[in-house]
Design an enzyme around this catalytic site. Structure first.
Site, short mmCIF file in Angstrom:
data_model
loop_
_atom_site.label_atom_id
_atom_site.label_comp_id
_atom_site.label_asym_id
_atom_site.label_seq_id
_atom_site.Cartn_x
_atom_site.Cartn_y
_atom_site.Cartn_z
N ALA A 214 -1.38 -1.21 -7.63
CA ALA A 214 -2.15 -0.90 -6.47
C ALA A 214 -2.60 -1.84 -5.61
CB ALA A 214 -3.44 0.21 -6.85
N HIS A 215 -2.45 -1.92 -4.37
CA HIS A 215 -3.11 -3.00 -3.30
C HIS A 215 -3.24 -2.46 -1.90
CE1 HIS A 215 1.15 -3.21 -3.18
NE2 HIS A 215 1.08 -4.02 -2.01
#
Lengths: 90, 151
Positions: free
Chosen positions: B65-66
């Site tokens: 996730a980012h």
């Protein structure tokens, strides 16, 4: 030769793809420049690229391009990357 | 940011998430607990998936996730969350997810070193399972800093 590693945010996943594509190219003995980019930068970055590497989810965001679009399922699988890059560049 | 010095605050093991949003939020909460980001960043990580799909599931069982750099990123950092029950993100090949990594960076440059280290660890196909099974932060750090002979 230029290869694009494409992701939604231009950080993180595309950087991992770039690192591992460089390792796969080293295995193949092919010299190429790999650029990580996001959707906003893709059109310009891909103008002179031979190959665009992307995940299955992102292919639909790639517009009209002369580059070969290569779909990578597992970004950490050097065998998959090497096999697909060899076909695309061979 | 060094993987062998990842603080315990950003590692949450055997967490429960009912769906992918909760899983991403748990990883965001771990970044917040570590003082890496504010809550706004967590929501931006959720929005990335809403906008572009589950491409963040970059290998079987593993999500990264980012979101883009922003004022809600206080410094570069990484969080690791393992899920008690794997969760589907909607990826055609790599579901279900049992390990969520969350990455936050202040600029698009400068995070390449840590991602190369992550690649070193996760190019080993057994690494995701090993992180998922870890029962202590030390065990997670040990897997993350395990370097393959090929680099």
């Amino acid at each position: 030769m230029k290869i694009i590693a494409f992701c939604g945010a231009g950080i993180g996943t595309s950087a991992i793809l770039k690192v591992n594509a460089e390792r796969a190219l080293a295995r193949l003995g092919i010299d190429a420049q790999i650029e990580a980019t996001d959707i906003a930068g893709l059109a310009v970055a891909a103008e002179d690229a031979q190959v665009i590497l992307a995940s299955p989810e992102l292919v639909k965001f790639i517009g009209k391009t002369y580059a070969d679009v290569v779909v990578i399922e597992n970004y950490f699988d050097l065998d998959e990357l090497t096999r697909k890059l060899e076909i695309a560049l061979g | 940011m060094r993987l062998d010095e990842l603080p315990d605050d950003v590692i949450e093991l055997r967490a429960r998430a009912g769906d992918w949003r909760q899983a991403v939020r748990l990883a965001g909460d771990a970044l917040v607990a570590g003082g890496v980001v504010t809550d706004a960043y967590t929501e931006r990580m959720v929005q990335v998936v809403e906008e572009f799909g589950a491409y963040i599931v970059i290998a079987p069982g593993l999500a990264l996730a980012h979101a883009r750099p922003g004022p809600d990123v206080l410094h570069d950092g990484l969080a690791v969350v393992t899920l008690d029950e794997p969760v589907a993100f909607g990826h055609p090949h790599n579901d279900p997810v049992e390990v969520v990594l969350a990455l936050a960076v202040t600029s698009t440059e400068g995070h390449v070193t840590v991602l190369a280290e992550l690649a070193n660890a996760f190019n080993d196909p057994t690494a995701t399972r090993a992180v998922a099974r870890a029962t202590t932060p030390d065990a997670v750090r040990a897997v993350l800093t395990r370097t393959q002979s090929e680099s």
